[in-house]
Design an enzyme around this catalytic site. Structure first.
Site, PDB file in Angstrom:
ATOM      1  N   LEU D 235       0.867  -1.268  -0.095  1.00 61.61           N
ATOM      2  CA  LEU D 235      -0.028   0.007   0.039  1.00 61.61           C
ATOM      3  C   LEU D 235       0.835   1.431   0.006  1.00 61.61           C
ATOM      4  O   LEU D 235       1.640   1.345   0.700  1.00 61.61           O
ATOM      5  CB  LEU D 235      -0.826   0.006   1.223  1.00 61.61           C
ATOM      6  CG  LEU D 235      -2.105   0.916   1.273  1.00 61.61           C
ATOM      7  CD1 LEU D 235      -3.100   0.721   0.241  1.00 61.61           C
ATOM      8  CD2 LEU D 235      -2.547   1.075   2.778  1.00 61.61           C
ATOM      9  N   ASP D 236       0.455   2.255  -0.880  1.00 59.91           N
ATOM     10  CA  ASP D 236       1.036   3.562  -0.934  1.00 59.91           C
ATOM     11  C   ASP D 236       2.599   3.416  -1.341  1.00 59.91           C
ATOM     12  O   ASP D 236       3.544   4.182  -1.204  1.00 59.91           O
ATOM     13  CB  ASP D 236       0.925   4.317   0.300  1.00 59.91           C
ATOM     14  CG  ASP D 236      -0.475   4.757   0.664  1.00 59.91           C
ATOM     15  OD1 ASP D 236      -1.378   4.569  -0.372  1.00 59.91           O
ATOM     16  OD2 ASP D 236      -0.521   5.110   1.566  1.00 59.91           O
ATOM     17  N   GLU D 237       3.150   2.089  -1.901  1.00 62.55           N
ATOM     18  CA  GLU D 237       4.583   1.915  -2.040  1.00 62.55           C
ATOM     19  C   GLU D 237       4.944   1.889  -3.254  1.00 62.55           C
ATOM     20  O   GLU D 237       6.141   1.528  -3.770  1.00 62.55           O
ATOM     21  CB  GLU D 237       5.195   0.782  -1.195  1.00 62.55           C
ATOM     22  CG  GLU D 237       5.046   0.933   0.312  1.00 62.55           C
ATOM     23  CD  GLU D 237       6.105   1.937   0.942  1.00 62.55           C
ATOM     24  OE1 GLU D 237       6.916   2.312   0.336  1.00 62.55           O
ATOM     25  OE2 GLU D 237       5.991   2.334   2.109  1.00 62.55           O
TER      26      GLU D 237
END
Lengths: 291, 291, 291, 291
Positions: D235-237
């Site tokens: 996530l968000d990476e």
């Protein structure tokens, strides 16, 4: 230029004061507000020159029963400021400005204003959209906003402007030229009796006049931009409210500049309309104070 | 416009090719490089128009024993590109450009170049600084760089320029006007035989000519900026290499604009000099390609 | 954040007031100033929340014989503001802040501060530069500024900080960490009794801690930046004064990011120091008000 | 990142090549294109490290009867590039990518994509809009685009994602999460078999996770921004495609940050979708190359 949430509450007023500077003005104003039971939320003050310069002040305040108290406050302020020979404007922040949008064929600026209006971002009521072309009518009317077609092709300018003035006069507090590609006459602007904001598709004073993106490509600039300004009788010379630019390169064709510039245009115009309608903009000769 | 660390290694070459586009150029160039044992590190290619436009290519490559092999590679390229009637320039990336800096009284642009040079950021050798004023001599000489004073006050321009040409001619690959406040004659520019980069303290074509910050204050713009461009015989009209702006407001006096603009000037000029000295800039008529 | 030229005149004062908001504060302050014969040049006021929020005001005013009148004005303000339980600070704008700069091996932030100081841009007196390395001594001393070397390698931190406190305490109004690469203890910060501004080489809170450019390259961000903040006991968590970023791309190596970021670092730090020394910055918990 | 007008012409192809660098790749590719009668319009090439780094190339070319010739060219390229063990993708630029947009309640990102699509700015066909809320249906369907409602409230995630996969699988080349506020499972992403672009409402890696504007206000940052990235299981990476920020101040409430950030979000997302659909983006581990 943040939208002050609090200003949209009821019982919030905005006071603009401007004129020749002299000692004691701020104290006089804040005393009156304080005596009237107002609580100052924010205050911005600017003096163009401490030695005989021009004075500008924007004050946002909360006050119980504002709409009932406004006439009395207006009287007190009028009296006090007459002594200083200052102009002022006192408004109820909950009263939205009524605006008209004028457009031609480009839709990006109009749609951005409509979209922000629909989201409740812009503190305005859009009274009407006027265009010298059809094409935007569906987008406009689907939001319940009147659309008026005032064709210009083959018509004397006086006739067109007379029809437009008939629609606008007394009905709006502001006219926004959202890529309206006709030059308005001095008579129209004076007859209107309301300020007019225009978006110019260049970082003025560069590329004054027509076809700025083509000129920008030819000149090989590394930036293109847009300028929102009040309309005066001098074309492209009115006081600038907001400007912005984006970086471009040799890869961008004139068409690319136009497409990418459109993003800047809509952003700059919406930001200028928002500032104006939040009573943040004061004219200072050929320039502006934007608090 | 990142400095490519690898380009500073030895055995790295840079090839610029430009002229009228036609099919097969990229393949012809890369074939020659490949056959010569070069490994392409980066390649940027641009065509102004696929139908008979102008062709631009910058290729960075590594090649064992580059300096020894360069003449042979030059021959092969020259032959091949003659067929396409293209111009080219082939350089050893480890050979720094020799530059002269010309200045007047303002120090910010000169100091920024000196500082980047001292840090090893700018891939240049500063051969000399020439000024029509004294004042910068200590800063310059403390870095071991020759400083020459060529006063202009009360002297015929031809005499001054003759003295400057004497100093510069054959000694430098580039002249940088770092706020040199004299207009150079067409004869000087032609006589010099090297490109000249100037920094103009406005976002051209806005505020062409003198005193741009004062004009910017008067016009009430919300941006000030700077433009680095090649000097041509047409004042302030040469091909633009780099531009940038910063936001300003009514709070800024003309003096503030000048002070804050100085930051943009030094940044834009240094960036243009760096791009030029990394062979990233190609002229395209009155514009530039900056790879 | 324009430097107000007028503020550098003599007979100009700056008054900061902050605390819990309640009605009537602005009027009370401006009344006192007005009664004392002060003419307000600019006034910025902010309330974090109209319902029981925090109050912040910065007022710049001119007043004949300011330095003689300051104690009396201070008394009157103190009395009035006690009633509101507000804090304040009243300063003579002609009194420059005395600052110390602490640095390690990087020179870009120190040199930028020195250069702006030399140009008269920064309204400060640089009392000393302290470094845990030699290398900057010549640049510093050539401007007549004392340079002190407080080596850290192989020494207990307490000893180093004690020596630094000895140099600083009582001698400066502000300490600027211009890429000083040692963590200061809570004891040092408390013992110092003056604010400390640090420049962090990332757009905090991204890339907290060491080696932000390497981390930025690994994460593949398209922006790098810098953050100037007050130093508190919580590393990299102090109130932010200024931040900026620049666009980067895959072409930039970690070394390029560092080189290009250095430009942002020096700009952001100098801008924060300027704002602080013009009394524009007020702390609001973990954040700041920058007027 | 200019849209290349020429690429929208028919008979224009785009070739992406990527893998481990070794000498001779560019020459091999351009030879094949040249031999096949292609004329290169633009070529961008990047090597992450000249010593055994990764190779990336984007080539745009014109070629008579492209669609008929594509299979043969594909064969030749496949054969040649197998020798270098490189991956590639060869597309007809006139074939628009089919995209699906997924959204929740916020309309700004969806509307911006729809508006650019309607203007012909985005080289895509919008196959459908999927939302876990109603509310956007009219805006979507009025453009003739199918709208599917896949409510998530009170439903097992597997069931919702199964329904969504049914709609998407095989029907789209790209899924755009335009402020879709549900976390997608790794199974969904793998099952989809098409890339997914998400817009995160902060300048990652700052403020990872939920409520970034509230966190930004609490931290007192002077910038807010947005990040468009490919969605991965972390996530968000995922690899970042585009990022931008705007300056904010103490005047902005958390609600203001959200409102002003929305402008950045829509701009960054549209720009990332455009870059992806013009085949400008190549993944390089956790980062991207954007030509």
């Amino acid at each position: 230029m943040g939208a002050e949430k609090h200003e949209l509450f009821s019982d919030v007023g905005r006071l603009l004061v401007y004129g020749t500077d002299e000692p004691g003005i701020v104290a006089a104003i804040t005393d009156i507000l304080s005596a009237a039971g107002a609580n100052i939320i924010s205050l911005d003050q600017h003096t163009s020159d401490p030695d005989g310069g021009r004075f500008f002040q924007r004050t946002v305040f909360s006050m119980p029963h504002l709409s009932a108290e406004l006439p009395a406050l207006e009287d007190k302020l009028g009296e006090a400021l007459k002594r200083f020979r200052l102009d002022h404007s006192l408004v109820d922040a909950s009263k939205k400005k009524r605006i008209a949008v004028m457009a031609s064929t480009s839709d990006h600026c109009v749609l951005d204003l409509l979209w922000r209006y629909r989201r409740g971002e812009l503190p305005v009521d859009i009274a009407m959209v006027i265009s010298n072309h059809t094409g935007l009518d569906e987008d406009v009317r689907s939001l319940g906003i009147p659309f008026f077609h005032t064709p210009t092709a083959g018509k004397p300018r006086e006739e067109v402007e007379a029809r437009q003035l008939e629609l606008l006069k007394g009905n709006v507090d502001l006219v926004v030229l959202a890529r309206y590609m006709q030059i308005l006459t001095e008579d129209f602007i004076e007859g209107l009796g309301a300020p007019v904001i225009n978006i110019h598709h260049s970082f003025l004073p560069a590329f004054i006049g027509a076809a700025p993106y083509r000129k920008a490509k030819e000149r090989g600039v590394k930036l293109v931009g847009a300028t929102a300004h009040y309309v005066t009788k001098d074309l492209d010379e009115g006081p600038i409210i907001a400007q912005d630019v984006i970086a471009v390169s040799h890869r961008d064709t004139a068409a690319d500049l136009q497409r990418r510039g459109a993003d800047v245009e809509r952003r700059v115009l919406s930001s200028a309309v928002q500032a104006h309608c939040e009573d943040r903009v004061l004219r200072d000769g050929s320039a502006t104070i934007v608090f």
